[in-house]
Design an enzyme around this catalytic site. Structure first.
Site, short mmCIF file in Angstrom:
data_model
loop_
_atom_site.label_atom_id
_atom_site.label_comp_id
_atom_site.label_asym_id
_atom_site.label_seq_id
_atom_site.Cartn_x
_atom_site.Cartn_y
_atom_site.Cartn_z
N ILE A 13 0.84 -1.20 0.00
CA ILE A 13 0.00 0.00 0.00
C ILE A 13 0.88 1.25 0.00
O ILE A 13 0.65 2.19 -0.78
CB ILE A 13 -0.98 -0.01 1.20
CG1 ILE A 13 -1.91 -1.23 1.11
CG2 ILE A 13 -1.80 1.29 1.23
CD1 ILE A 13 -2.88 -1.40 2.27
N GLN A 75 1.37 4.06 7.13
CA GLN A 75 0.99 2.73 6.66
C GLN A 75 1.81 1.62 7.33
O GLN A 75 1.47 0.45 7.22
CB GLN A 75 1.22 2.61 5.13
CG GLN A 75 0.66 3.77 4.33
CD GLN A 75 -0.84 3.89 4.45
OE1 GLN A 75 -1.56 2.92 4.22
NE2 GLN A 75 -1.33 5.07 4.81
N SER A 80 -1.65 -8.79 9.61
CA SER A 80 -1.97 -10.21 9.75
C SER A 80 -2.57 -10.56 11.11
O SER A 80 -1.95 -10.38 12.16
CB SER A 80 -0.76 -11.11 9.50
OG SER A 80 -1.06 -12.43 9.90
N SER A 120 -10.55 -2.76 9.15
CA SER A 120 -11.92 -3.25 9.31
C SER A 120 -12.00 -4.30 10.41
O SER A 120 -13.09 -4.59 10.90
CB SER A 120 -12.40 -3.87 8.00
OG SER A 120 -11.62 -5.01 7.69
N TYR A 143 -4.17 -8.20 16.67
CA TYR A 143 -3.97 -7.25 15.57
C TYR A 143 -5.12 -6.23 15.53
O TYR A 143 -4.88 -5.01 15.43
CB TYR A 143 -3.90 -8.02 14.24
CG TYR A 143 -4.02 -7.16 13.01
CD1 TYR A 143 -2.95 -6.37 12.59
CD2 TYR A 143 -5.20 -7.13 12.26
CE1 TYR A 143 -3.06 -5.57 11.45
CE2 TYR A 143 -5.31 -6.34 11.13
CZ TYR A 143 -4.24 -5.57 10.73
OH TYR A 143 -4.35 -4.78 9.61
N LYS A 147 -4.83 -2.19 16.11
CA LYS A 147 -5.24 -1.23 15.09
C LYS A 147 -6.29 -0.26 15.65
O LYS A 147 -6.29 0.94 15.35
CB LYS A 147 -5.79 -1.98 13.87
CG LYS A 147 -4.69 -2.53 12.98
CD LYS A 147 -4.20 -1.41 12.08
CE LYS A 147 -2.86 -1.66 11.48
NZ LYS A 147 -2.40 -0.57 10.62
N ARG A 272 -9.10 -20.31 10.87
CA ARG A 272 -8.04 -19.65 11.63
C ARG A 272 -8.58 -19.03 12.92
O ARG A 272 -9.66 -18.42 12.91
CB ARG A 272 -7.45 -18.51 10.80
CG ARG A 272 -6.45 -18.96 9.79
CD ARG A 272 -6.03 -17.75 8.99
NE ARG A 272 -4.83 -18.00 8.25
CZ ARG A 272 -4.28 -17.11 7.40
NH1 ARG A 272 -4.85 -15.93 7.23
NH2 ARG A 272 -3.20 -17.40 6.75
N ASP A 275 -10.17 -15.31 13.27
CA ASP A 275 -10.77 -14.96 11.98
C ASP A 275 -12.20 -14.48 12.19
O ASP A 275 -12.86 -14.88 13.14
CB ASP A 275 -10.79 -16.21 11.10
CG ASP A 275 -10.76 -15.88 9.62
OD1 ASP A 275 -10.21 -14.82 9.26
OD2 ASP A 275 -11.27 -16.67 8.81
#
Ligand code: UD2
Length: 313
Positions: A13, A75, A80, A120, A143, A147, A272, A275
């Site tokens: 990105i 960025q 992950s 998201s 993660y 974020k 996972r 997930d």
């Protein structure tokens, strides 16, 4: 002409943002420690940018990097979900401590605005679809927590210090230069490269999980709009960046079969940990405040991405 600092410029990105800014005649400075970024991503543009190999955890280096900068596009991260489940501390250091460093350096350098690559994943597995920014976040993985914490730091620096910050909640961004080589790589980079090599991709879970896969050009556009929108519309705010449509992994596999002519079937592996099942964005807030609308739809994005890997492999 403005000067932009891109953290994580070696990433897929970050390097896409750099290319876009250079094509508009802007000045680009970039930092990367190449923990997940790649030298190849910046090799072509290396002479056109002010590149510094540095870690966002190095506050002095961030102070240097922010000097004379108008906009910071933050960025750099260790992305992950599964990686963060294995190494929550590493995820927190890069994704939270790193962000605080960047914010302190940007504040001290009197940068005009910081735009942040939020995720998201902050929404978690809430059954409500589409996900909109006023929903209570419900992060599952370390993660996602990291974020989200950084988003809160963005808002805090706006409120406490008046530093203009904008968080863009990216929904599964994909496209050329996304690294397919790690077990933690994004699913589309992995599927496309496997299928082009006539290797069997693996679906984790039943394949009915869905994502609002978003082509890179849409994310780039959102960053440019987030820099230029009036402060009253953007500063201290959080926006979804997506297409507003979701597809399942099985549907995606079939679409890729048609584009790549791969004849096999996917393998299946266990779901996972961390997930989430379904992800779909409401993009009306970004439309209203930033003037964002997706430029490239999923099918077109897939075609372009497959074409790129075909040539690159
Ligand atoms: C999350 C975020 C995304 C971004 C990303 C960064 C959500 C909804 N999205 O992406 O916005 O921040 O993290 O890493 O939280 N899968 C397979 N086979 C593979 C690889 C993945 O089946 O070989 C599955 C995986 O289990 C998941 C889906 O594909 O259900 C997407 O996985 P991903 O790693 O591409 O991205 P995801 O959704 O964790």
């Amino acid at each position: 002409m403005a000067r932009y600092l891109i953290t994580g410029i070696g990433g897929f990105i970050g390097s896409s943002l750099a290319r876009s800014l250079l094509s508009r005649g802007e000045q680009v400075r970039g930092v990367d420690n190449f923990s997940t970024g790649r030298h190849e991503n910046v090799a072509e543009i290396r002479t056109q940018i002010d590149f510094r190999e540095a870690d966002i955890l190095d506050l002095d280096a961030m102070h240097d990097a922010c000097r004379g900068v108008d906009y910071v596009l933050h960025q750099a991260a260790i992305p992950s979900v599964p990686k963060s489940v294995l190494d929550p501390l590493g995820s927190n250091q890069a994704n939270v401590d790193g962000t605080v460093n960047v914010l302190i350096a940007a504040r001290d350098a009197k940068v005009k605005r910081v735009v942040y690559a939020a995720s998201s994943s902050a929404y978690g597995d809430t059954p409500t679809l589409p996900k909109h920014e006023e929903m209570t976040p419900n992060p599952i993985s370390p993660y996602a927590v990291a974020k989200l914490a950084s988003e809160h730091y963005m808002i805090s620096f706006f409120r406490c210090y008046g530093l203009e910050t904008v968080s863009l909640r990216y929904f599964n961004i994909f496209g050329p230069r996304q690294d397919p080589s790690s077990p933690y790589s994004g699913v589309l980079a992995k599927f496309i490269t496997a299928m082009l090599r006539n290797e069997q991709p693996t679906i984790y879970g039943d394949g009915e999980q869905s994502r609002d896969f978003t082509y890179i050009d849409n994310a780039v556009e959102a960053n440019l709009l987030a820099c230029k929108a009036p402060a009253g519309e953007a500063a201290g705010k959080v926006f979804n960046v997506a297409t507003g449509r979701r597809v399942t992994l099985i549907e995606t596999f079939k679409m890729l079969q048609a584009i790549t002519a791969y004849k096999g079937q996917p393998a299946y592996g266990p779901e996972r940990s961390g997930d989430i099942k379904h992800s779909l964005a409401d993009i009306s807030k970004a439309a209203r405040h930033l003037g964002y609308k997706p430029l490239v739809n999923f099918e077109e994005g897939l075609q372009r991405t497959v074409e790129w890997y075909r040539k690159a492999m």
